[in-house]
Enzyme design. Structure first.
Site, PDB file in Angstrom:
ATOM      1  CE  LYS A 234      91.811  68.273  67.804  1.00 27.08           C
ATOM      2  NZ  LYS A 234      91.260  69.562  68.157  1.00 27.08           N
TER       3      LYS A 234
ATOM      4  CD  GLU B 262      94.178  61.247  55.846  1.00 26.52           C
ATOM      5  OE1 GLU B 262      93.213  61.715  56.498  1.00 26.52           O
ATOM      6  OE2 GLU B 262      95.211  61.896  55.637  1.00 26.52           O
ATOM      7  CG  ASP B 263      89.461  63.032  57.628  1.00 23.58           C
ATOM      8  OD1 ASP B 263      90.440  62.968  56.849  1.00 23.58           O
ATOM      9  OD2 ASP B 263      89.282  64.001  58.386  1.00 23.58           O
TER      10      ASP B 263
ATOM     11  CG  ASP C 194      90.465  68.595  49.126  1.00 23.69           C
ATOM     12  OD1 ASP C 194      89.832  68.486  48.069  1.00 23.69           O
ATOM     13  OD2 ASP C 194      90.631  69.703  49.686  1.00 23.69           O
TER      14      ASP C 194
ATOM     15  CG  PHE D 116      84.167  72.290  53.359  1.00 23.47           C
ATOM     16  CD1 PHE D 116      85.537  72.140  53.245  1.00 23.47           C
ATOM     17  CD2 PHE D 116      83.606  72.319  54.628  1.00 23.47           C
ATOM     18  CE1 PHE D 116      86.342  72.033  54.370  1.00 23.47           C
ATOM     19  CE2 PHE D 116      84.400  72.212  55.763  1.00 23.47           C
ATOM     20  CZ  PHE D 116      85.767  72.068  55.629  1.00 23.47           C
TER      21      PHE D 116
ATOM     22  CG  ASP E 249      86.870  70.416  61.685  1.00 28.09           C
ATOM     23  OD1 ASP E 249      87.530  69.810  60.817  1.00 28.09           O
ATOM     24  OD2 ASP E 249      87.223  71.509  62.157  1.00 28.09           O
TER      25      ASP E 249
ATOM     26  NE  ARG F  13      87.175  67.633  64.941  1.00 24.97           N
ATOM     27  CZ  ARG F  13      88.012  67.811  63.922  1.00 24.97           C
ATOM     28  NH1 ARG F  13      87.942  67.009  62.878  1.00 24.97           N
ATOM     29  NH2 ARG F  13      88.906  68.777  63.928  1.00 24.97           N
TER      30      ARG F  13
HETATM   31  P1  IMP Z   1      94.545  67.486  51.154  1.00 26.03           P
HETATM   32  O1  IMP Z   1      96.012  67.632  51.446  1.00 26.03           O
HETATM   33  O2  IMP Z   1      94.087  68.619  50.268  1.00 26.03           O
HETATM   34  O3  IMP Z   1      94.181  66.158  50.565  1.00 26.03           O
HETATM   35  O4  IMP Z   1      93.813  67.774  52.506  1.00 26.03           O
HETATM   36  C1  IMP Z   1      93.217  66.827  53.253  1.00 26.03           C
HETATM   37  C2  IMP Z   1      92.690  67.453  54.528  1.00 26.03           C
HETATM   38  O5  IMP Z   1      91.920  68.642  54.273  1.00 26.03           O
HETATM   39  C3  IMP Z   1      91.729  66.504  55.206  1.00 26.03           C
HETATM   40  O6  IMP Z   1      92.410  65.595  56.033  1.00 26.03           O
HETATM   41  C4  IMP Z   1      90.816  67.463  55.939  1.00 26.03           C
HETATM   42  O7  IMP Z   1      91.403  67.829  57.168  1.00 26.03           O
HETATM   43  C5  IMP Z   1      90.752  68.684  55.073  1.00 26.03           C
HETATM   44  N1  IMP Z   1      89.552  68.666  54.190  1.00 26.03           N
HETATM   45  C6  IMP Z   1      89.555  68.596  52.845  1.00 26.03           C
HETATM   46  N2  IMP Z   1      88.291  68.604  52.350  1.00 26.03           N
HETATM   47  C7  IMP Z   1      87.477  68.684  53.435  1.00 26.03           C
HETATM   48  C8  IMP Z   1      86.027  68.716  53.580  1.00 26.03           C
HETATM   49  O8  IMP Z   1      85.238  68.670  52.625  1.00 26.03           O
HETATM   50  N3  IMP Z   1      85.575  68.788  54.853  1.00 26.03           N
HETATM   51  C9  IMP Z   1      86.391  68.834  55.944  1.00 26.03           C
HETATM   52  N4  IMP Z   1      87.731  68.803  55.842  1.00 26.03           N
HETATM   53  C10 IMP Z   1      88.276  68.729  54.599  1.00 26.03           C
END
Ligand code: IMP
Length: 193
Positions: free
Chosen positions: A48, A104-105, A108, A157, A164, A170
């Site tokens: 979301k 994408e938001d 990470d 974070f 969220d 959010r």
């Molecule tokens: P990745 O596969 O590690 O790149 O994960 C990405 C997902 O992890 C994002 O789409 C978020 O849902 C979650 N995520 C990673 N870092 C954060 C953060 O700092 N705040 C909130 N959600 C995060």
């Protein structure tokens, strides 16, 4: 505003304020509009977290754009991305021969995006690009192409503007780091998409 009073109590520090977000989102929208001139964009957002960003970004797109959404979940331990994702809700429409822009938001480790790119690539879009609001490059474990990046951020974070913690924050219109002692009973389970 009641919502901001509520959120303010949990703020450790604000990382990106509302005006800075708005300015950058506008710049991204203008850059994307220039690059896609004469083409139609199929914006694909992962639910979301990316919804708020998509809503704002899309209002700065001057080319035709349609939306589609996916919902995914990671296999394995809930607080660590495994990189293997399960599709909970697939796209409604085919992306074959479409110019797909993944919105994408946050990227990470990059593992989720890498997997998503692999899935979408097999569906033979005309082109496939990535736009992310936030990039935590210091945490990257899988190299992923990022064509449009809002902000590079440190390894903290963050929540707000779609992101969220335990389902909350959010709707807060800026990006911030939550106080360690903020009370949210479900926080230990980590954030959700
Ligand atoms: P990745 O596969 O590690 O790149 O994960 C990405 C997902 O992890 C994002 O789409 C978020 O849902 C979650 N995520 C990673 N870092 C954060 C953060 O700092 N705040 C909130 N959600 C995060």
């Amino acid at each position: 505003m009641a919502m901001q009073r509520w959120a303010l109590a949990d703020v450790s520090h604000v990382l990106i304020d509302q005006q800075t977000l708005a300015d950058r989102v506008r710049e991204l929208g203008e850059a994307i509009s220039r690059d896609y001139e004469g083409r139609e964009i199929r914006a694909v957002a992962v639910l979301k977290g990316a919804v708020i960003f998509l809503a704002d970004l899309s209002r700065y797109l001057s080319v035709p754009v349609s939306f589609d959404f996916m919902a995914i979940t990671s296999y394995g331990h809930s607080t660590e991305t495994s990189g293997v994702v399960r599709i909970i809700k697939d796209l409604d429409e085919s992306i074959e021969d479409r110019h797909v822009l993944i919105v994408e938001d946050i990227v990470d480790t990059g593992l989720t995006l890498k997997y998503l790119l692999e899935i979408l690539e097999t569906r033979q879009p005309a082109s496939l690009r990535v736009c992310t609001l936030l990039d935590k490059a210091g945490r990257r474990r899988a190299p992923v192409p990022i064509h449009y990046r809002g902000f590079s951020i440190p390894n903290e974070f963050v929540v707000g503007y779609g992101l969220d913690r335990a389902g909350l924050y959010r709707n807060v219109p800026y990006i911030f780091v939550v106080r360690e002692d903020a009370a949210d009973g479900e926080a230990a389970r980590g954030g959700g998409r």
